[in-house]
Design a protein around this motif. Structure first.
Motif, PDB file in Angstrom:
ATOM      1  N   VAL A   1       1.229  -5.384  -5.321  1.00  0.00           N
ATOM      2  CA  VAL A   1       2.500  -5.473  -4.287  1.00  0.00           C
ATOM      3  C   VAL A   1       3.567  -5.469  -5.306  1.00  0.00           C
ATOM      4  CG1 VAL A   1       1.695  -6.405  -1.929  1.00  0.00           C
ATOM      5  CG2 VAL A   1       1.744  -7.782  -4.025  1.00  0.00           C
ATOM      6  N   ASP A   2       4.504  -5.285  -4.809  1.00  0.00           N
ATOM      7  CA  ASP A   2       6.029  -5.035  -5.735  1.00  0.00           C
ATOM      8  C   ASP A   2       6.977  -6.188  -5.020  1.00  0.00           C
ATOM      9  OD1 ASP A   2       5.184  -3.205  -7.311  1.00  0.00           O
ATOM     10  OD2 ASP A   2       6.406  -1.466  -6.227  1.00  0.00           O
ATOM     11  N   LEU A   3       7.274  -7.411  -5.656  1.00  0.00           N
ATOM     12  CA  LEU A   3       8.189  -8.233  -4.770  1.00  0.00           C
ATOM     13  C   LEU A   3       9.314  -8.937  -5.614  1.00  0.00           C
ATOM     14  CD1 LEU A   3       6.134 -10.440  -5.637  1.00  0.00           C
ATOM     15  CD2 LEU A   3       4.875 -10.231  -3.677  1.00  0.00           C
TER      16      LEU A   3
ATOM     17  N   ASN B   1       4.432  -4.193 -18.225  1.00  0.00           N
ATOM     18  CA  ASN B   1       5.893  -3.633 -18.190  1.00  0.00           C
ATOM     19  C   ASN B   1       6.823  -3.688 -16.753  1.00  0.00           C
ATOM     20  OD1 ASN B   1       4.235  -1.790 -16.947  1.00  0.00           O
ATOM     21  ND2 ASN B   1       4.902  -0.194 -18.179  1.00  0.00           N
ATOM     22  N   GLU B   2       6.321  -4.257 -15.762  1.00  0.00           N
ATOM     23  CA  GLU B   2       7.069  -4.595 -14.672  1.00  0.00           C
ATOM     24  C   GLU B   2       6.966  -6.050 -13.982  1.00  0.00           C
ATOM     25  OE1 GLU B   2       5.575  -1.270 -12.014  1.00  0.00           O
ATOM     26  OE2 GLU B   2       6.446  -0.061 -13.232  1.00  0.00           O
ATOM     27  N   TRP B   3       8.014  -6.559 -14.265  1.00  0.00           N
ATOM     28  CA  TRP B   3       7.912  -8.181 -13.963  1.00  0.00           C
ATOM     29  C   TRP B   3       7.629  -8.296 -12.116  1.00  0.00           C
ATOM     30  CZ3 TRP B   3      11.157  -9.353  -9.815  1.00  0.00           C
ATOM     31  CH2 TRP B   3      12.603  -8.718  -9.651  1.00  0.00           C
ATOM     32  N   TRP B   4       7.978  -7.232 -11.386  1.00  0.00           N
ATOM     33  CA  TRP B   4       7.825  -7.255 -10.034  1.00  0.00           C
ATOM     34  C   TRP B   4       6.465  -6.833  -9.437  1.00  0.00           C
ATOM     35  CZ3 TRP B   4      10.960  -3.867 -12.812  1.00  0.00           C
ATOM     36  CH2 TRP B   4      10.615  -2.708 -12.945  1.00  0.00           C
ATOM     37  N   HIS B   5       5.800  -6.148 -10.239  1.00  0.00           N
ATOM     38  CA  HIS B   5       4.560  -5.589  -9.845  1.00  0.00           C
ATOM     39  C   HIS B   5       3.247  -6.295 -10.084  1.00  0.00           C
ATOM     40  CE1 HIS B   5       1.590  -1.953  -9.383  1.00  0.00           C
ATOM     41  NE2 HIS B   5       0.781  -2.951  -9.961  1.00  0.00           N
ATOM     42  N   TYR B   6       2.406  -6.839  -8.924  1.00  0.00           N
ATOM     43  CA  TYR B   6       1.253  -7.675  -9.259  1.00  0.00           C
ATOM     44  C   TYR B   6      -0.101  -6.752  -8.766  1.00  0.00           C
ATOM     45  CZ  TYR B   6       4.769 -10.736 -10.186  1.00  0.00           C
ATOM     46  OH  TYR B   6       5.995 -11.314 -11.014  1.00  0.00           O
TER      47      TYR B   6
ATOM     48  N   TYR C   1       0.936  -1.288  -0.256  1.00  0.00           N
ATOM     49  CA  TYR C   1      -0.004  -0.115  -0.054  1.00  0.00           C
ATOM     50  C   TYR C   1       0.922   1.267  -0.051  1.00  0.00           C
ATOM     51  CZ  TYR C   1      -2.310   3.854   2.240  1.00  0.00           C
ATOM     52  OH  TYR C   1      -2.592   5.314   2.477  1.00  0.00           O
ATOM     53  N   ARG C   2       0.479   2.139  -0.579  1.00  0.00           N
ATOM     54  CA  ARG C   2       1.244   3.391  -0.973  1.00  0.00           C
ATOM     55  C   ARG C   2       0.257   4.655  -0.796  1.00  0.00           C
ATOM     56  NH1 ARG C   2       3.619   3.530  -6.651  1.00  0.00           N
ATOM     57  NH2 ARG C   2       4.865   1.680  -5.670  1.00  0.00           N
ATOM     58  N   PRO C   3       0.433   5.433   0.115  1.00  0.00           N
ATOM     59  CA  PRO C   3      -0.507   6.481   0.415  1.00  0.00           C
ATOM     60  C   PRO C   3      -0.482   7.451  -0.868  1.00  0.00           C
ATOM     61  CG  PRO C   3       1.070   6.384   2.487  1.00  0.00           C
ATOM     62  CD  PRO C   3       1.411   5.508   1.157  1.00  0.00           C
TER      63      PRO C   3
ATOM     64  N   LYS D   1      -2.977   1.403  -8.313  1.00  0.00           N
ATOM     65  CA  LYS D   1      -3.661   0.386  -7.188  1.00  0.00           C
ATOM     66  C   LYS D   1      -2.807   0.170  -6.144  1.00  0.00           C
ATOM     67  CE  LYS D   1      -5.134  -1.276 -11.749  1.00  0.00           C
ATOM     68  NZ  LYS D   1      -4.452  -0.674 -12.599  1.00  0.00           N
ATOM     69  N   HIS D   2      -1.584   0.741  -5.884  1.00  0.00           N
ATOM     70  CA  HIS D   2      -0.832   0.839  -4.730  1.00  0.00           C
ATOM     71  C   HIS D   2      -1.746   1.297  -3.763  1.00  0.00           C
ATOM     72  CE1 HIS D   2       3.051  -1.537  -5.417  1.00  0.00           C
ATOM     73  NE2 HIS D   2       2.849  -0.920  -6.627  1.00  0.00           N
ATOM     74  N   ASN D   3      -2.178   2.689  -4.152  1.00  0.00           N
ATOM     75  CA  ASN D   3      -2.981   3.625  -3.389  1.00  0.00           C
ATOM     76  C   ASN D   3      -4.336   2.788  -2.760  1.00  0.00           C
ATOM     77  OD1 ASN D   3      -2.542   5.891  -5.879  1.00  0.00           O
ATOM     78  ND2 ASN D   3      -1.142   5.617  -4.245  1.00  0.00           N
TER      79      ASN D   3
HETATM   80 ZN    ZN Z   1       4.078  -1.283  -8.117  1.00  0.00          ZN
END
Ligand code: ZN
Length: 238
Positions: A157-159, A215-220, A123-125, A150-152
């Motif tokens: 999640v980035d992992l 475009n980001e393998w780490w972002h779900y 989660y990102r404010p 979607k983080h907001n």
């Molecule tokens: Zn992300």
């Protein structure tokens, strides 16, 4: 005789009503064309508590508390990120309740194979997304605040994967937050080992409703993220 004299048969109060009806219709048409959707960002802690009362799934759960074995590397709480500055006052990661339930199952499944998850961000404010957008050199890799991230919503999640024995990250096509073509989830010129690692991560996440961003393998992103509001509650309050 004036052409609109037939209007005189309509009582004056009715004319006023018609005037305001037409005015409100034209104003709403204008509003729809000028701003297609009004962005709602939940920024009051009391509103957040009320949202949890309405639906317990709205709760932002601290990932490390729910899954103690999970590793954290909260880059935005350090200067080791694309902003090159500390964005979070606390190195913590949160996600909505069903997202954390998925992560728990994913961690369990990976652990059986000798792997585990390492979380970079959850989660990102909303205020942080606004900061990112102002500073990012490549707007393709950061969410537009007009839509929010979607983080907001506590639904992204980035992992990455780690080897449980060594604690080290498995090799992937790029480092985290690399603004390059090789960060794409289906980027082809990669070694067999990278492909195997990336496929394992993407497939295991997908099995539990977490879908990789192209475009980001780490972002779900969590399936059903649309049901959750954008939020601007700082970590310190959670
Ligand atoms: Zn992300």
């Amino acid at each position: 005789m004036p052409r609109n004299d037939h209007l005189s048969i309509i009582p004056i109060n009715m004319k006023i009503k018609i005037f305001f009806l037409l005015l409100s219709l034209s104003l709403s048409t204008f509003a729809q064309t000028s701003s297609p959707s009004k962005l709602v960002v939940l920024s009051s802690y009391n509103q957040y508590l009320a949202a949890i009362k309405t639906n317990p799934n709205n709760e932002l759960i601290e990932i490390k508390k729910a899954i103690p074995s999970i590793k954290l590397d909260i880059r935005y709480a350090t200067e080791n990120n694309f902003m090159k500055q500390v964005m979070y006052k606390q190195a913590r990661a949160f996600a909505r309740k069903p997202v954390v339930e998925s992560l728990k199952k994913i961690q369990k499944e990976l652990n059986k194979k000798g792997y585990g998850l390492k979380i970079f961000d959850g989660y990102r404010p909303y205020a942080i997304t606004v900061e990112f957008y102002k500073k990012a050199s490549d707007k393709n890799f950061v969410a537009n605040p007009a839509k929010g991230s979607k983080h907001n919503r506590g639904c992204a999640v980035d992992l990455t994967l780690i080897n449980l024995k060594t604690g080290k990250e498995l090799v992937m096509a790029t480092p985290y937050d690399s603004f390059s073509a090789a960060a794409a989830a289906n980027y082809e010129p990669v070694s067999a080992e990278v492909k195997k690692n990336r496929n394992l991560l993407i497939a295991t996440m997908k099995k539990y409703q977490l879908n990789v961003l192209d475009n980001e393998w780490w972002h779900y992103d969590f399936s059903g993220w649309q049901q959750y509001d954008l939020m601007d509650i700082p970590f310190e309050k959670l």
